[in-house]
Design an enzyme around this catalytic site. Structure first.
Site, PDB file in Angstrom:
ATOM      1  N   GLU A 126      -5.882  22.336  44.068  1.00  0.00           N
ATOM      2  CA  GLU A 126      -5.978  23.612  43.359  1.00  0.00           C
ATOM      3  C   GLU A 126      -7.367  24.245  43.469  1.00  0.00           C
ATOM      4  O   GLU A 126      -8.035  24.464  42.459  1.00  0.00           O
ATOM      5  CB  GLU A 126      -5.603  23.401  41.883  1.00  0.00           C
ATOM      6  CG  GLU A 126      -4.172  22.917  41.727  1.00  0.00           C
ATOM      7  CD  GLU A 126      -3.792  22.634  40.276  1.00  0.00           C
ATOM      8  OE1 GLU A 126      -2.632  22.898  39.921  1.00  0.00           O
ATOM      9  OE2 GLU A 126      -4.637  22.148  39.505  1.00  0.00           O
TER      10      GLU A 126
ATOM     11  N   TRP B 262       1.464  14.903  45.103  1.00  0.00           N
ATOM     12  CA  TRP B 262       1.782  15.336  43.725  1.00  0.00           C
ATOM     13  C   TRP B 262       2.695  16.552  43.683  1.00  0.00           C
ATOM     14  O   TRP B 262       3.452  16.713  42.746  1.00  0.00           O
ATOM     15  CB  TRP B 262       0.498  15.587  42.922  1.00  0.00           C
ATOM     16  CG  TRP B 262      -0.240  16.859  43.229  1.00  0.00           C
ATOM     17  CD1 TRP B 262      -1.127  17.062  44.235  1.00  0.00           C
ATOM     18  CD2 TRP B 262      -0.177  18.088  42.497  1.00  0.00           C
ATOM     19  NE1 TRP B 262      -1.626  18.334  44.194  1.00  0.00           N
ATOM     20  CE2 TRP B 262      -1.057  18.989  43.132  1.00  0.00           C
ATOM     21  CE3 TRP B 262       0.533  18.515  41.372  1.00  0.00           C
ATOM     22  CZ2 TRP B 262      -1.241  20.299  42.684  1.00  0.00           C
ATOM     23  CZ3 TRP B 262       0.344  19.823  40.913  1.00  0.00           C
ATOM     24  CH2 TRP B 262      -0.537  20.698  41.573  1.00  0.00           C
TER      25      TRP B 262
ATOM     26  N   TYR C 290       4.924  12.981  36.207  1.00  0.00           N
ATOM     27  CA  TYR C 290       3.853  13.587  35.417  1.00  0.00           C
ATOM     28  C   TYR C 290       4.249  13.387  33.957  1.00  0.00           C
ATOM     29  O   TYR C 290       5.150  14.043  33.445  1.00  0.00           O
ATOM     30  CB  TYR C 290       3.687  15.066  35.764  1.00  0.00           C
ATOM     31  CG  TYR C 290       2.655  15.311  36.855  1.00  0.00           C
ATOM     32  CD1 TYR C 290       2.485  14.403  37.887  1.00  0.00           C
ATOM     33  CD2 TYR C 290       1.851  16.446  36.838  1.00  0.00           C
ATOM     34  CE1 TYR C 290       1.539  14.619  38.878  1.00  0.00           C
ATOM     35  CE2 TYR C 290       0.904  16.669  37.821  1.00  0.00           C
ATOM     36  CZ  TYR C 290       0.743  15.756  38.833  1.00  0.00           C
ATOM     37  OH  TYR C 290      -0.192  15.970  39.815  1.00  0.00           O
TER      38      TYR C 290
ATOM     39  N   ASP D  78       2.841  14.145  31.296  1.00  0.00           N
ATOM     40  CA  ASP D  78       2.598  15.212  30.309  1.00  0.00           C
ATOM     41  C   ASP D  78       3.854  16.075  30.149  1.00  0.00           C
ATOM     42  O   ASP D  78       3.972  16.799  29.163  1.00  0.00           O
ATOM     43  CB  ASP D  78       1.379  16.068  30.683  1.00  0.00           C
ATOM     44  CG  ASP D  78       1.413  16.615  32.101  1.00  0.00           C
ATOM     45  OD1 ASP D  78       2.109  16.031  32.968  1.00  0.00           O
ATOM     46  OD2 ASP D  78       0.745  17.631  32.357  1.00  0.00           O
TER      47      ASP D  78
ATOM     48  N   THR E 212      -4.180  15.479  30.291  1.00  0.00           N
ATOM     49  CA  THR E 212      -4.307  15.442  28.830  1.00  0.00           C
ATOM     50  C   THR E 212      -4.644  16.790  28.177  1.00  0.00           C
ATOM     51  O   THR E 212      -5.208  16.812  27.084  1.00  0.00           O
ATOM     52  CB  THR E 212      -5.381  14.412  28.426  1.00  0.00           C
ATOM     53  OG1 THR E 212      -6.618  14.785  29.054  1.00  0.00           O
ATOM     54  CG2 THR E 212      -4.989  13.010  28.844  1.00  0.00           C
ATOM     55  N   GLU E 213      -4.296  17.911  28.838  1.00  0.00           N
ATOM     56  CA  GLU E 213      -4.597  19.192  28.199  1.00  0.00           C
ATOM     57  C   GLU E 213      -4.104  19.239  26.754  1.00  0.00           C
ATOM     58  O   GLU E 213      -4.783  19.749  25.873  1.00  0.00           O
ATOM     59  CB  GLU E 213      -3.955  20.349  28.971  1.00  0.00           C
ATOM     60  CG  GLU E 213      -4.634  20.704  30.281  1.00  0.00           C
ATOM     61  CD  GLU E 213      -4.014  20.000  31.473  1.00  0.00           C
ATOM     62  OE1 GLU E 213      -3.443  18.895  31.297  1.00  0.00           O
ATOM     63  OE2 GLU E 213      -4.098  20.547  32.592  1.00  0.00           O
TER      64      GLU E 213
HETATM   65  C1  ACM Z   1      -2.798  18.100  40.102  1.00  0.00           C
HETATM   66  O1  ACM Z   1      -1.865  17.939  39.308  1.00  0.00           O
HETATM   67  N1  ACM Z   1      -3.488  19.228  40.100  1.00  0.00           N
HETATM   68  C2  ACM Z   1      -3.165  17.077  41.059  1.00  0.00           C
END
Ligand code: ACM
Length: 543
Positions: free
Chosen positions: A317, A383, A408, A410, A459-460
Site C-alpha cells: 500500500e 495477502w 485476517y 480483524d 489492531t486499528e
Molecule cells: C496489508 O494488509 N496491508 C498487508
C-alpha cells in the site's frame, strides 16, 4: 485421574488410549538428553507450577519419569509421545523443537488445570491415559502477525502471545513494528523515531470514516533490551521472530520524527505528525540516497537484535501520488532508466533485498513487492488473496499464504449488531477452519514453495489485549490446525469434530485467561457500540 484426548491441533496418529494410565506424583522425575534443557525449564515452569509438581531431576531409563529424547531419524519438528503406567511419559523429538511440541501435547492431555499458573486443587492427582501419539507439522511456517503499531501492546502482552502461539504449535511471530500510527522499536542512532514517532496525540475511534476520536495520547515502544528479551523468550519456545519495518509506504511516524525522509519537494513534511486515523496514507518515503542510508542504519541495528533468517520490509500500500509530483523522484526514475513509479518502488525494495542478501538474510515483503521483479531468495506474504502467492511460487519464490479473505482476524466473526466495531466481511470460525493454504492451481513443485500460512491481526480497532483476544480466539485455534495438521480438502474437513475438540479447548483458554469470542456470541462486556463508517470494499458496519 483426569484425562483429555481432545487435542488441538489434531495430531497425525494416536494409538490408544489404553485402560492403564500414568499418574503424576510428587516424586515423578524429569530427565532429558542434552539439547532439551529449554523444554525441561518450560515443563517445570508451566506444568510444574500449575499442578504443584516439583519434577525433580531424574535419570535415564528410570521409571516414573518424564523423559525427553532426541532421534534425528524423525523430521525436525516431529515427535512421538508415549505414555505407559510403569515408565511414565517419553517424548522423542526429531530435534529440540519436536520435543517442545510434544511437551505442548502433554500439557493438553493433562487438562485445563495444567494451563494455570498455580495449583487450585493441591491434593488432586493428575494423570494421562496410556497411549502413543505420532505427530508432525504440515508446514514449517505457522505464523501469527501482530500489529503493535496501530495499538501498542506492552512487552508483557507480547510475551503472553508467544505463550499462546506455543500452546497452538505456531512457530513464526511476524512482529509488525512500524506504521503510519507509530514506531515501536528503539533505534539507538535515531532516537527521535521513538521519542517522536512512538506517540500520537489522539486516535480515530472505529473505522476511518467514523466521526469519533479517542482524545488521549497513545503510544509506547520496546527498548532494545525488551526486544532481546522477546526474541530469547520466543527462541526458548522454538518461535522465530520476523520483524517488519514497513517501507516505503506506511511510514508517516518515521517522517514525523525525521521530516527529511519524506517528499519535501511536494509537501511540508515538517507539518506531519504521527498519524491519528486509519487507511492508506499518501505520505511515503522519498526515494533518495539519504533515505536508503537512513534505513540501512535501521536494519543494521535490527540485524543485531533479530538473529532469524527473515526480515520483513513491508512494501504494501504505497500510493505513488507524491512520487508522481516530486522532481526528486522523477529525476531518480530518469537516472535509473525506469518506466514509472511502480518500478521505482521495485528499485527501492530491490535495494534492501540485495542489502539483506549480502548479509546472509532473506527479505520478506507483502505481495506488492512482486510488481517489478525480485531477488531469488525473497519471500512473498500473499495477502491480497492467493494471486500474489501463485505468481510468486511460479516465479520460484517462497511464499507465505495469508490471504485477507481467509485469515485476517480483524475481520468480523459474525453478522449482526453485536460484533465490536466490525471490520469488513464475516469470517467465522468454520471459514477459518476451511482455509486451504495451497491453491489448487499450483503444481506439486510450485506447491513446495508454500512455506506455510499466517494469520494476521491488524489492531486499528483493538485498543487492548482483551480486544485482541476477542478477534484472535477461537479462530487462531482453527488456523493452527490448518497450519499444523494434515487436513483433507476444505469441503471434506470435519468441522463438527473440530467443534467437539474445541469444547475441551475452551476450558484451556479459560485457564490461560484468554478473552475469546464465545461460540454463543460476545458477552455483554465484549459488545461495543457500532460506529459509522464503511470499511474498505465491505458492507457498512452492522449491516
Ligand atoms: C496489508 O494488509 N496491508 C498487508
Amino acid at each position: 485421574m483426569t484425562s483429555e484426548t481432545e487435542l488441538i491441533p489434531a495430531p497425525t496418529a494416536v494409538e490408544g488410549p489404553t485402560r492403564c494410565g500414568f499418574a503424576f506424583e510428587a516424586d515423578t522425575a524429569l530427565w532429558g538428553e542434552p539439547g532439551t534443557e529449554g523444554t525441561q525449564r518450560w515443563l517445570r515452569s508451566t506444568l510444574g507450577a500449575a499442578l504443584g509438581l516439583p519434577l525433580p531431576q531424574g535419570e535415564e531409563g528410570a521409571r516414573n519419569t518424564v523423559a525427553l529424547r532426541l532421534d534425528d531419524t524423525l523430521p525436525a519438528e516431529a515427535y512421538r509421545l508415549e505414555v505407559t503406567a510403569t515408565w511414565g511419559v517419553v517424548i522423542t523429538g526429531g530435534s529440540p523443537a519436536g520435543v517442545f511440541w510434544g511437551a505442548q501435547t502433554l500439557r493438553q492431555l493433562l487438562g485445563p488445570a495444567a494451563f494455570r499458573r498455580a495449583p487450585v486443587r493441591p491434593d488432586m492427582t493428575y494423570g494421562v491415559p496410556g497411549q502413543a501419539i505420532d505427530d508432525a507439522p504440515r508446514f514449517p511456517w505457522r505464523g501469527l502477525m501482530l500489529d503493535v503499531a496501530r495499538h501498542f501492546m506492552p512487552k508483557e502482552g507480547v510475551l503472553r502471545y508467544l505463550d499462546l502461539m506455543a500452546a497452538h504449535k505456531l512457530n513464526v511471530f511476524h512482529f509488525h513494528l512500524t506504521d503510519d500510527q507509530g514506531w515501536r522499536v528503539q533505534i539507538e542512532r535515531y532516537p527521535k523515531l521513538t521519542e517522536i514517532g512512538s506517540w500520537r496525540a489522539r486516535t480515530k475511534f472505529g473505522h476511518r470514516a467514523s466521526p469519533l476520536w479517542d482524545d488521549k495520547p497513545h503510544g509506547g515502544y520496546y527498548t532494545q533490551d525488551d526486544i532481546r528479551e522477546i526474541v530469547a523468550y520466543a527462541a526458548e519456545r522454538h518461535i522465530t521472530v520476523v520483524p517488519e519495518i514497513d517501507v516505503p509506504g506506511h511510514s508517516q511516524a518515521a517522517i514525523a520524527a525525521y521530516p527529511e525522509l519524506g517528499n519535501t519537494d511536494v509537501i511540508d513534511t515538517n507539518s506531519l505528525s504521527v498519524w491519528d486515523t486509519w487507511g492508506i496514507n499518501p505520505n511515503v518515503l522519498a526515494p533518495t540516497d539519504n533515505t536508503l542510508r537512513f534505513y540501512e542504519g535501521v536494519f543494521e541495528e535490527l540485524l543485531e537484535l533479530f538473529p532469524g533468517e527473515f526480515i520483513h520490509v513491508g512494501g504494501d500500500e504505497c500510493p505513488k501520488d507524491q512520487w508522481k509530483q516530486s522532481a526528486t523522484a522523477q529525476a531518480r526514475i530518469a537516472e535509473l532508466g525506469l518506466a514509472d513509479e511502480d518500478e521505482l518502488q521495485s528499485w527501492f525494495i530491490g535495494h534492501f533485498d540485495k542489502w539483506l542478501s549480502a548479509r546472509g538474510r532473506r527479505l520478506v515483503g507483502w505481495d506488492e513487492i512482486l510488481e517489478g521483479g525480485l531477488a531469488d531468495g525473497a519471500v512473498v506474504s500473499s495477502w491480497r488473496g492467493y494471486e500474489g502467492g501463485v505468481t510468486a511460487a511460479r516465479a520460484g519464490h517462497d511464499v507465505v499464504m495469508c490471504p485477507e479473505q481467509h485469515v485476517y482476524l480483524d475481520w468480523r466473526q459474525a453478522p449482526g449488531e453485536d460484533e465490536p466495531v466490525p471490520i469488513a466481511h464475516v469470517r467465522t470460525l468454520e471459514d477459518v477452519y476451511r482455509f486451504e493454504p495451497v491453491p489448487e492451481q499450483l503444481t506439486e513443485a510450485e506447491a513446495g514453495r508454500v512455506l506455510g500460512a499466517q494469520a494476521n491481526v491488524w489492531t486499528e480497532v483493538m485498543e487492548d489485549h482483551a480486544r485482541v483476544d476477542y478477534q484472535t480466539f477461537p479462530r487462531l485455534a482453527a488456523f493452527a490446525e490448518v497450519a499444523w495438521s494434515a487436513l483433507p480438502a476444505p469441503a471434506e474437513r470435519d468441522f463438527a469434530d473440530f467443534e467437539r475438540r474445541m469444547a475441551a479447548h475452551y476450558p484451556r483458554l479459560d485457564a490461560l485467561g484468554v478473552a475469546y469470542r464465545p461460540p454463543t456470541g460476545p458477552l455483554p462486556w465484549q459488545r461495543r457500540p457500532g460506529v459509522l463508517g464503511r470499511p474498505k470494499g465491505g458492507p457498512p458496519p452492522n449491516a
